[in-house]
Write an enzyme that holds these catalytic residues in place. Structure first.
Site, short mmCIF file in Angstrom:
data_model
loop_
_atom_site.label_atom_id
_atom_site.label_comp_id
_atom_site.label_asym_id
_atom_site.label_seq_id
_atom_site.Cartn_x
_atom_site.Cartn_y
_atom_site.Cartn_z
N HIS A 196 0.79 -1.24 0.00
CA HIS A 196 0.00 0.00 0.00
C HIS A 196 0.81 1.27 0.00
CE1 HIS A 196 -4.04 -1.72 0.79
NE2 HIS A 196 -3.34 -2.69 1.36
N LYS B 120 -8.39 13.95 5.36
CA LYS B 120 -7.57 12.75 5.27
C LYS B 120 -6.59 12.81 6.44
CE LYS B 120 -6.30 14.21 1.09
NZ LYS B 120 -6.26 13.17 0.10
N ARG B 121 -5.84 11.74 6.68
CA ARG B 121 -4.81 11.81 7.72
C ARG B 121 -3.89 12.99 7.45
NH1 ARG B 121 -4.71 7.66 11.70
NH2 ARG B 121 -2.81 8.71 12.36
N LYS C 46 0.97 14.52 2.11
CA LYS C 46 -0.36 14.87 1.60
C LYS C 46 -0.51 16.38 1.42
CE LYS C 46 -2.50 10.80 3.81
NZ LYS C 46 -3.12 10.00 2.73
N THR D 168 -8.31 7.13 -1.68
CA THR D 168 -9.64 6.60 -1.91
C THR D 168 -10.69 7.66 -1.59
OG1 THR D 168 -9.41 5.59 0.28
CG2 THR D 168 -9.18 4.14 -1.61
N LYS E 126 -14.41 9.01 -3.49
CA LYS E 126 -15.71 9.29 -2.85
C LYS E 126 -16.21 10.68 -3.27
CE LYS E 126 -14.02 6.53 0.91
NZ LYS E 126 -13.25 6.58 2.16
C1 HTP Z 1 -2.28 3.89 1.89
C2 HTP Z 1 -2.03 5.06 1.02
C3 HTP Z 1 -3.30 5.46 0.25
C4 HTP Z 1 -4.14 4.27 -0.20
C5 HTP Z 1 -4.55 3.44 1.01
C6 HTP Z 1 -5.28 2.17 0.60
C7 HTP Z 1 -1.46 3.32 2.84
N1 HTP Z 1 -3.26 2.11 2.71
N2 HTP Z 1 -2.09 2.24 3.31
N3 HTP Z 1 -3.39 3.12 1.84
O1 HTP Z 1 -1.59 6.12 1.81
O2 HTP Z 1 -2.91 6.21 -0.86
O3 HTP Z 1 -5.29 4.69 -0.87
O4 HTP Z 1 -4.54 1.44 -0.32
#
Ligand code: HTP
Length: 813
Positions: A363, A554-555, A560, A662, A666
């Site tokens: 990820h 978002k976080r 970001k 993601t 949305k």
């Molecule tokens: C992350 C990324 C994000 C992805 C999300 C799901 C890290 N999971 N762990 N994710 O920061 O861009 O959308 O894959």
């Protein structure tokens, strides 16, 4: 929405009690009180809805345990489920019926829904993805079980005090969880500590002895498909003390001590680690990972043995395990242990099975997120597992040596064990070696994995690598959270889009239909009003829904670039102060998200956002042009109101850093326009919707890599009037609110030639893109046309599409 698709209560089960009757019974028997408190009504309603599912839940389980279908196990340390009630009602087609029964009691369904506490068992994208995947698997009739941990405390609650983040524990189970069912018959023991012993009977065996076992207790949550009679299971494990672990102490008369020890075992599932995309190497975290992996694999093997006895020859044909990041990758050696040590298979046979069952999703490329466990720690907690990892590594390095004869450097860099002053186990390498499939989560991300981080592995096993671009479930993220828009869409194109989202492309034909555009705009305005109420309630600030709603939730993470967004707000503030409002559009800026408690820079960014918001909102001259809030405690249920009420979605990460994103999807589904960089799934969104309907800006991933070699932010600042103005305000302490120096680190980072996130480099391009946004928003017909086209182009980002890819290309289920 039509209710013609098979309602869940038809089928091969006895016709059961209606929801209304069931609800009344629960109120009468279970609550046994006259006064109707909303929290209790929620609980009673949830129990009634759950009972509506039981028949199909049972029949699904019965059917799946007969292995007519391949079983998917989705192993994840996080499932960010949010609230369940609204989604359950939607899937069972009971929303209207439920609203009516409540109306008879003069109760509002929405008010009852607000009583539900979010199940916040995840940090962000990773956990929410797992939740969307669960929904898609059930809806697509895939026999999938989610395996996770039932944390006593989920993601912390965020409070803002004086502009600073404060973390409060999230005791989400305090009122009980009506959706779960404790299933004692699935209990298994998970071993820790102890030592290994070799013994011989017919052959050489290894026994892991003197272990301190922890009991894993299964709590099941139902995952209904959308109106299709399948009810899958999310099985969350809770750690408890076994009854026999403390016998010796009992015998020594240490009764109280022995009972108190219970806590040690139960600690394992006490709390979710609140780190998103970074690891902190804590021992308890490793114990969580092993606890989940071992309990889940024992469960799967038990099911298999019940059906087929000790014959594992076809196990891999009927089982596949998807590892959600490296967090559960200890499952690779654990499956080897169970097959070899417990079920007596030969190593080679067990390895064939393991590597035919395991699939790994990566990820993130961020180095700080790559998990490595100190060998010493792992050997102490899981001695038998460490031996197995060594054995896996030795056999695998033989292969490496064949491919690159005499290349000791390769052996060193590719080894699962990282050598050095302290030795580490590289969990991503373990996952790759042990899996038949390795996937990234968006096109660019997968390419970067193959060319960079996992380049040698790609050379070794090109066939393992594949891309599965993330997606989000259209049930929760459109049908449920945006009833107004759903209804309008259904009026125009029918309701098939709910399970076949690419059908939204039919909306294109209405993009220039004046009446339709008007309805579309009216719904957006209502959704903005709903969002404004939430903001007013949580922050006291008024958002005016005739203004542009510009949102980044978002976080909080440097990559970001919430900072870039804040700098732009400061720039607008500066312009308004100078009376330069030409071409400006009145705008309300919303930022929300949690910072990892130990991430100092992210916390300073929150403080800066709050201080800037304070300066903006307390200045009368700003009110017609600019408002800003930092919304505390961003979570799933907040997003259900935020996404529908957003005009502009901020997806502005440094290119090459956001694996997918993601939230971006949305927003797109709900008709927001995106301002974004060429990063993660933004690239694919742009492909779908076209550059003319997307506000693109900034360096590409390749340009970021190139410019980093000779990055001169101070020069960039000097050459940009806009950025110089912003820096002057920041550096003069204008936003410090009597706390000198608090933003020095942020200022230093922007001016740092080693600033990885290259905020200054993209600033001017970002401002230009924001000007294009302002211009577009001033032409409503044009803006809403683009909005419609964005929703119409979002079909590919349904998690159903993603899961179809997993099913056909990886799971072959
Ligand atoms: C992350 C990324 C994000 C992805 C999300 C799901 C890290 N999971 N762990 N994710 O920061 O861009 O959308 O894959």
């Amino acid at each position: 929405m039509s209710s013609e698709s098979a309602p869940i209560r038809q089928g091969n089960c006895e016709p059961c009690e209606s929801l209304a009757a069931n609800f009344e019974r629960h109120i009468r028997n279970w609550l046994s009180r006259d006064e109707k408190v909303p929290g209790d009504l929620y609980y009673a309603l949830a129990l009634s809805v759950k009972e509506q599912l039981f028949e199909h839940w049972r029949s699904t389980r019965r059917q799946d345990l007969s292995y007519q279908k391949k079983q998917v196990a989705y192993l994840s340390l996080e499932f960010l489920m949010g609230r369940a009630l609204g989604n359950m009602l939607l899937c069972l087609d009971l929303t209207d019926e439920c609203r009516q029964s409540l109306n008879q009691l003069a109760i509002d369904l929405e008010e009852i829904q607000e009583q539900e506490h979010d199940a916040g068992l995840g940090n962000g994208g990773l956990g929410r993805l797992a939740a969307c995947f669960m929904d898609s698997c059930a809806t697509m009739d895939i026999a999938a079980t989610g395996y996770g941990i039932r944390y006593e405390y989920g993601m912390f609650m965020q409070r803002i005090a004086d502009g600073y983040q404060q973390e409060m524990p999230d005791k989400w189970l305090r009122m009980g969880n009506p959706w779960e069912v404790r299933v004692n018959s699935h209990n298994v023991n998970v071993p820790f500590y102890g030592r290994t012993e070799t013994y011989l009977d017919k052959k050489r065996h290894i026994a892991w002895v003197d272990t301190q076992d922890v009991l894993a207790v299964a709590y099941d949550m139902p995952i209904p498909g959308y109106r299709n009679q399948r009810v899958n299971t999310l099985r969350l494990w809770k750690a408890e003390a076994t009854d026999d672990f403390d016998l010796s102490e009992f015998n020594q008369g240490d009764y109280a001590e022995a009972v108190a020890r219970k806590n040690l075992a139960e600690q394992i599932t006490m709390v979710l680690y609140p780190n998103d995309a970074s690891e902190n190497g804590k021992e308890l975290r490793l114990r969580q990972q092993y606890f989940l992996s071992s309990a889940s694999l024992q469960d799967l093997l038990k099911n298999w043995v019940n059906a087929f006895g000790e014959d594992f020859s076809r196990f891999a044909e009927y089982n596949v395990m998807q590892l959600n990041d490296t967090h559960p990758s200890i499952a690779v050696p654990e499956l080897m242990r169970l097959l070899v040590d417990v079920h007596g298979l030969e190593w080679d046979e067990a390895w064939d099975i393991t590597t035919s069952c395991m699939a790994y999703t990566n990820h993130t490329l961020l180095p700080e997120a790559l998990e490595r466990w100190p060998v010493r720690m792992l050997g102490n907690i899981l001695p038998r597992i460490l031996e197995i990892i060594y054995e896996i590594n030795a056999r695998y390095l033989d292969k490496v040596a064949q491919l690159w004869p005499g290349d000791h450097h390769k052996l060193r860099t590719l080894s699962i064990i990282e050598e050095g002053h302290e030795q580490y186990v590289r969990m991503a390498y373990l996952a790759i070696v042990g899996s038949f499939s390795v996937n990234g989560v968006a096109g660019l991300h997968t390419e970067l994995l193959k060319q960079g981080l996992f380049k040698d592995f790609y050379q070794l096993w090109p066939e393992k690598f594949n891309n599965r671009t993330n997606g989000v479930t259209p049930r929760r993220w459109l049908a449920m959270c945006n009833p107004g828009l759903s209804e309008l869409i259904t009026q125009k194109i029918g309701d098939q889009w709910v399970t076949d989202l690419p059908q939204l492309s039919q909306l294109r034909q209405f993009a220039d239909d004046v009446a339709f555009v008007k309805q579309w705009a009216a719904i957006k305005r209502q959704n903005k009003a709903r969002l404004a109420r939430l903001i007013k309630r949580e922050t006291g600030v008024e958002f005016d829904n005739s203004m542009l709603f510009d949102v980044q939730v978002k976080r909080i993470h440097e990559y970001k670039r919430q900072l870039l967004n804040i700098l732009h707000v400061i720039h607008l503030y500066d312009r308004i102060c100078r009376g330069d409002t030409d071409g400006m559009v009145p705008r309300c800026v919303l930022i929300g998200g949690k910072a990892a408690p130990g991430y100092a820079m992210a916390k300073q960014i929150i403080k800066l956002a709050n201080n800037v918001a304070h300066m903006v909102n307390s200045d009368k001259n700003m009110a017609p042009w600019l408002r800003m809030v930092f919304l505390p405690n961003y979570n799933v249920s907040a997003m259900e109101k935020i996404a529908p009420g957003t005009d502009l979605s901020e997806q502005i990460s440094t290119a090459g850093k956001e694996a997918s994103g993601t939230g971006n999807m949305k927003f797109m589904m709900n008709g927001a326009l995106t301002i974004g960089t060429l990063d993660g799934a933004n690239i694919e969104m742009l492909e779908e919707v076209g550059e003319e309907n997307f506000f693109l800006f900034g360096l590409t991933a390749a340009e970021v890599a190139e410019q980093r070699k000779d990055y001169r932010p101070n020069e960039i600042i000097n050459n940009s009037a806009a950025l110089s103005g912003v820096m002057q305000l920041l550096e003069s302490g204008h936003f410090n609110l009597l706390e000198p120096g608090i933003f020095d680190h942020i200022i230093g980072a922007i001016r740092d030639p080693y600033d990885q996130w290259m905020t200054a480099a993209d600033f001017d391009a970002y401002c230009s893109a924001q000007q294009a946004v302002a211009a577009a928003y001033q032409q409503p017909a044009h803006w809403y046309r683009m909005s419609i086209l964005n929703t119409a182009a979002s079909g590919r980002f349904s998690s159903d599409v993603t899961i179809a890819g997993y099913r056909d290309e990886i799971w072959r289920a």
